[in-house]
Design an enzyme around this catalytic site. Structure first.
Site, PDB file in Angstrom:
ATOM      1  N   CYS A  87      14.180 133.215 119.077  1.00 15.76           N
ATOM      2  CA  CYS A  87      15.279 132.266 119.293  1.00 15.76           C
ATOM      3  C   CYS A  87      16.252 132.266 118.125  1.00 15.76           C
ATOM      4  O   CYS A  87      15.918 132.707 117.021  1.00 15.76           O
ATOM      5  CB  CYS A  87      14.733 130.844 119.483  1.00 15.76           C
ATOM      6  SG  CYS A  87      13.524 130.683 120.822  1.00 15.76           S
ATOM      7  N   ASN A 267      15.877 125.594 117.565  1.00 18.85           N
ATOM      8  CA  ASN A 267      15.642 126.509 118.676  1.00 18.85           C
ATOM      9  C   ASN A 267      15.245 125.693 119.918  1.00 18.85           C
ATOM     10  O   ASN A 267      15.036 124.483 119.832  1.00 18.85           O
ATOM     11  CB  ASN A 267      14.575 127.529 118.289  1.00 18.85           C
ATOM     12  CG  ASN A 267      13.195 126.913 118.190  1.00 18.85           C
ATOM     13  OD1 ASN A 267      13.028 125.771 117.768  1.00 18.85           O
ATOM     14  ND2 ASN A 267      12.176 127.660 118.571  1.00 18.85           N
ATOM     15  N   CYS A 269      12.630 125.039 121.654  1.00 21.10           N
ATOM     16  CA  CYS A 269      11.419 124.207 121.670  1.00 21.10           C
ATOM     17  C   CYS A 269      11.303 123.268 120.479  1.00 21.10           C
ATOM     18  O   CYS A 269      10.368 122.459 120.409  1.00 21.10           O
ATOM     19  CB  CYS A 269      10.179 125.096 121.760  1.00 21.10           C
ATOM     20  SG  CYS A 269      10.029 125.943 123.345  1.00 21.10           S
ATOM     21  N   GLY A 270      12.188 123.383 119.517  1.00 20.19           N
ATOM     22  CA  GLY A 270      12.276 122.409 118.436  1.00 20.19           C
ATOM     23  C   GLY A 270      11.450 122.684 117.200  1.00 20.19           C
ATOM     24  O   GLY A 270      11.553 121.944 116.223  1.00 20.19           O
ATOM     25  N   GLU A 271      10.658 123.779 117.193  1.00 23.44           N
ATOM     26  CA  GLU A 271       9.798 124.005 116.028  1.00 23.44           C
ATOM     27  C   GLU A 271      10.517 124.676 114.866  1.00 23.44           C
ATOM     28  O   GLU A 271       9.977 124.755 113.766  1.00 23.44           O
ATOM     29  CB  GLU A 271       8.571 124.841 116.413  1.00 23.44           C
ATOM     30  CG  GLU A 271       8.822 126.315 116.689  1.00 23.44           C
ATOM     31  CD  GLU A 271       9.203 126.599 118.120  1.00 23.44           C
ATOM     32  OE1 GLU A 271       9.105 127.762 118.545  1.00 23.44           O
ATOM     33  OE2 GLU A 271       9.594 125.647 118.826  1.00 23.44           O
ATOM     34  N   THR A 434       3.409 128.239 121.903  1.00 25.14           N
ATOM     35  CA  THR A 434       2.460 129.332 122.198  1.00 25.14           C
ATOM     36  C   THR A 434       1.831 129.241 123.581  1.00 25.14           C
ATOM     37  O   THR A 434       0.692 129.662 123.776  1.00 25.14           O
ATOM     38  CB  THR A 434       1.313 129.397 121.147  1.00 25.14           C
ATOM     39  OG1 THR A 434       0.436 128.280 121.310  1.00 25.14           O
ATOM     40  CG2 THR A 434       1.864 129.420 119.732  1.00 25.14           C
ATOM     41  N   GLY A 435       2.559 128.723 124.559  1.00 22.80           N
ATOM     42  CA  GLY A 435       1.966 128.556 125.886  1.00 22.80           C
ATOM     43  C   GLY A 435       1.489 129.849 126.508  1.00 22.80           C
ATOM     44  O   GLY A 435       0.309 130.013 126.827  1.00 22.80           O
ATOM     45  N   ILE A 437       1.429 132.942 125.159  1.00 21.55           N
ATOM     46  CA  ILE A 437       0.617 133.722 124.229  1.00 21.55           C
ATOM     47  C   ILE A 437      -0.830 133.224 124.233  1.00 21.55           C
ATOM     48  O   ILE A 437      -1.781 134.019 124.203  1.00 21.55           O
ATOM     49  CB  ILE A 437       1.217 133.643 122.808  1.00 21.55           C
ATOM     50  CG1 ILE A 437       2.465 134.528 122.714  1.00 21.55           C
ATOM     51  CG2 ILE A 437       0.210 134.082 121.759  1.00 21.55           C
ATOM     52  CD1 ILE A 437       2.171 136.005 122.790  1.00 21.55           C
TER      53      ILE A 437
END
Length: 784
Positions: A87, A267, A269-271, A434-435, A437
């Site tokens: 991202c 990004n 997803c916010g991480e 990491t869904g 993965i």
């Protein structure tokens, strides 16, 4: 070959397995994929050491011990024009038309290569603000977000990923209220995640119930009550799961690079909070592979093996910066001048279960704190070691870097090592969702999330756009059954996301955040019966405990779910469905299913011999010949609904795609359910070459024009409500309100209360009263 569940093999084959142009597999096994990635990342090393590092990288990947992000697994060594970075946050959007559309082009190029994007739309002037030199009013940030959304719908990212976007807006922007509620409109901004940038000053004003200025470029447009605006954010996410909140001042204050960048977006997803053109590079240590003697009093995480694995993972990620392509030169410069990486963990919840610790308990918090402290320590020392060999990141400023809040929280010997030798990577840690993965890695729990459910059904998006339901069981659950027996009762430390309290979630997020220099992707599950006041407490707890953001999910009617728990009563209902449709005699009960109250046909209805219909003629300026659109209908449950569509034209340029379009739309119509989304999808298609004016209305593409015809037809047959009729009813109701208000004021002449359209809600219910404009529908007021 790696022994994993069938769905893990499917995920590998569909998303990460390298295949040739003809679709023939290049990677014969998962091990082949690991060797391909390892060899590609080792190319950043000196030629004489590449073979050594390729072997070390392969060993770290084998057995799913280290999981690089999906873009790396899919793209490294593939010799394709894709980026290995998941991202990006794009550049700051200038407040002028040419700059806006230049950034739209940059976004399209980035998404085309497989990168998700984040944007801060706070830089665009609010709706209604004057545009100098044009004599017009601005359409506002949300109108341009619609353009981005339409662009995203048309671009398929590399592999099988749809484009993903994050949009942020500051809590003091004049259009923040519209931003908060934008996704409550059906079908709008579906390609975006939305987050509000929350400042420390705003949170203080919320606590004090003070006034809050909504302003742009130093001009105050309105003043609201801070607590009312906060409640509005909370109410929206309580009912529709968006927007999330980002505590932006905390992010910038703790940033290791506080001295050379300003962050206003993340990004998707916010991480990863990132500066303009910042790149998101992710990888995760699979903690379940490091647990020794699971399900025993001696269960523990092997800290020595963690240290070894982390040091190899950091080197692999640092090499990605050098071997990856980038969609834009600005992204290349940003990534290589700061060398940001985001090493995190996955399988945390499963690892705690293997150690017989209940997620959210005091022991789980203690273990998590110990493990994350070790991981961060090892990662920073690994980056120092690489700096000794290859040099620090180019923008490293020792004195400024050491003043970072996060660096000052590290162990003293780690600080000493950085001060003495520098550091290779400006930021080192992050927790990704990491869904996919984690599902690929034999379905370990995702990131730091609790186990969603120990057995559930996952709807997998296939390459052709269809969804396939797969029943999946959790890694720790399967291991327990294998060690203890199929009939052994589950101990109380087997807790899932459905049974945990929101406070358990926040406590674990805050514990992990202490040891993460970037941020965390985390969803806090809230029960449907959680009160609104208790829901607001979750966000306040996240702020008070040091989290950098907060995202919740409470079951609601607006959003769907990727994961569904397969409960026995649901299976029984699926076996014996109710039949609310008037099916033909040959239709079978097993041919239908119910989803969210809408009934769909899994087998299409047969076509009757004759159908009623209508043919429409469309003139498109760029086509020499008219296009004729025929829509035929069927009567079902006493309601007329579209059944099929035909598109014809003498212009053969349109032949192939019109045939494909008619077949696809007709297939959708024949499955039943609410097919009005077809209109929304077609009308949202944006032609980059530009649209045309048709009957005094700007239409963004020929496909959008077809969508307009389908919408007109659906309204004509009563399948969709008539907006003109609704508007007339609204005006009638507004007139009655005005008359009643006039009577209440002792004014028999309602005409003196002049009726106008409200600038906020659009209703024709704005009156002038005591030198103030007052909307009798939404309560908007403005005094002069």
């Amino acid at each position: 070959m790696a022994q994993v569940a069938a769905i893990s093999q499917q995920i590998w084959d569909m998303k990460y397995r390298l295949k040739g142009p003809d679709g023939a597999p290049v990677d014969k096994t998962i091990e082949d994929s690991w060797r391909r990635v390892a060899a590609a990342l080792a190319e950043a090393e000196q030629p004489e050491t590449q073979a050594k590092w390729a072997d070390a990288f392969y060993e770290a990947l084998s057995g799913f011990k280290y999981l690089p992000a999906g873009r790396i697994l899919a793209g490294a060594g593939a010799k394709r024009n894709v980026t290995l970075f998941n991202c990006f946050v794009m550049g700051a959007i200038p407040d002028d038309m040419s700059g806006i559309f230049e950034h739209l082009r940059e976004a399209a190029l980035t998404m085309q290569q497989g990168g998700g994007i984040g944007y801060d739309f706070s830089t665009l002037r609010p709706k209604g603000a004057p545009v100098k030199g044009v004599g017009a009013d601005a359409s506002g940030p949300l109108s341009f977000m619609d353009v981005w959304d339409a662009m995203c719908r048309t671009i398929m990212s590399a592999g099988h990923r749809r484009g993903a976007m994050m949009a942020t807006m500051r809590c003091d922007h004049p259009d923040i209220e519209s931003f908060i509620e934008a996704k409550q409109q059906p079908g709008r901004l579906r390609m975006f995640n939305l987050s509000v940038l929350i400042t420390d000053a705003f949170m203080q004003a919320v606590k004090e119930d003070g006034p809050w200025e909504l302003k742009f470029n130093g001009t105050t447009f309105r003043v609201v009550r801070a607590r009312e605006l906060w409640d509005r954010i909370m109410r929206s996410t309580y009912s529709a799961a968006e927007p999330g909140v980002i505590f932006i001042d905390r992010i910038n204050r703790a940033n290791n690079l506080h001295y050379c960048e300003n962050i206003q977006a993340t990004n998707p997803c916010g991480e990863q909070p990132l500066p303009p053109y910042g790149a998101c590079l992710l990888g995760s240590i699979n903690l379940t592979t490091l647990i020794r003697e699971p399900f025993s009093a001696n269960a523990h995480l092997d800290l020595e093996e963690l240290q070894r694995l982390v040091r190899i993972a950091v080197r692999m990620m640092d090499n990605v910066v050098d071997v990856s392509q980038f969609p834009l030169p600005q992204q290349t410069h940003e990534a290589r001048s700061k060398r940001r990486i985001g090493l995190g963990v996955t399988g945390l919840a499963d690892a705690l279960i293997l150690c017989e610790a209940r997620y959210g308990s005091a022991r789980a918090v203690e273990l998590t704190d110990q493990w994350m402290r070790a991981l961060t320590r090892d990662a920073y020392l690994a980056s120092v070691e690489i700096a000794k060999e290859k040099g620090s990141f180019p923008l490293f400023d020792r004195d400024a870097f050491m003043k970072s809040e996060f660096v000052k929280s590290l162990d003293e010997d780690v600080q000493d090592a950085i001060a003495a030798h520098g550091i290779r990577n400006a930021l080192v840690t992050s927790i990704a969702p990491t869904g996919t993965i984690s599902l690929f890695a034999d379905n370990v729990s995702s990131g730091l999330e609790p186990v969603f459910s120990f057995k559930y059904t996952r709807n997998v998006l296939l390459p052709d756009g269809a969804r396939q339901a797969e029943e999946v069981s959790d890694y720790a659950y399967r291991l327990y059954r294998r060690l203890k027996g199929e009939d052994a009762p589950l101990p109380d430390y087997f807790v899932d996301a459905q049974t945990l309290s929101p406070q358990d979630h926040v406590l674990m997020q805050a514990t992990v955040q202490k040891h993460i220099d970037s941020s965390i992707s985390k969803t806090i599950n809230c029960p449907v019966d959680l009160s609104f006041e208790a829901f607001k407490d979750v966000y306040m707890m996240a702020f008070e405990t040091g989290c950098k953001g907060c995202t919740t999910y409470r079951p609601n009617e607006v959003t769907g779910a990727v994961l569904e728990i397969a409960r026995e009563k649901d299976k029984e209902k699926a076996r014996q469905p109710e039949l609310p449709l008037s099916l033909k005699p040959e239709s079978k009960a097993e041919d239908i299913f119910e989803a969210g109250g809408v009934v769909y046909m899994t087998q299409p209805l047969d076509r009757p011999e004759a159908l009623p219909g209508q043919t429409y003629k469309v003139r498109w300026p760029e086509s020499d010949h008219a296009i004729y659109i025929t829509l035929n209908d069927i009567i079902q449950d006493g309601r007329r609904r579209p059944f099929e569509i035909f598109i014809n034209s003498k212009n053969m340029e349109h032949y192939a795609w019109t045939v494909g379009l008619t077949r696809m739309i007709s297939a959708v119509f024949r499955r039943g359910g609410d097919v009005s989304f077809v209109v929304e999808e077609l009308k949202a298609v944006f032609d980059p070459r530009g649209g045309s004016w048709v009957d005094g209305k700007y239409v963004p593409s020929l496909l959008a024009a077809i969508g307009d015809v389908i919408e007109r037809h659906m309204i004509a047959i009563g399948f969709l409500p008539d907006p003109a009729k609704e508007r007339a009813e609204l005006e009638h109701m507004a007139a009655r309100k005005v008359a009643n208000l006039a009577d209440g004021l002792g004014n028999g002449d309602a005409g003196s209360l002049r009726l106008r359209h409200c600038p906020k809600c659009g209703s024709p219910s704005l009156i002038r009263q005591e030198n103030c404009d007052l909307c009798t529908s939404c309560g908007y007021s403005k005094c002069s």
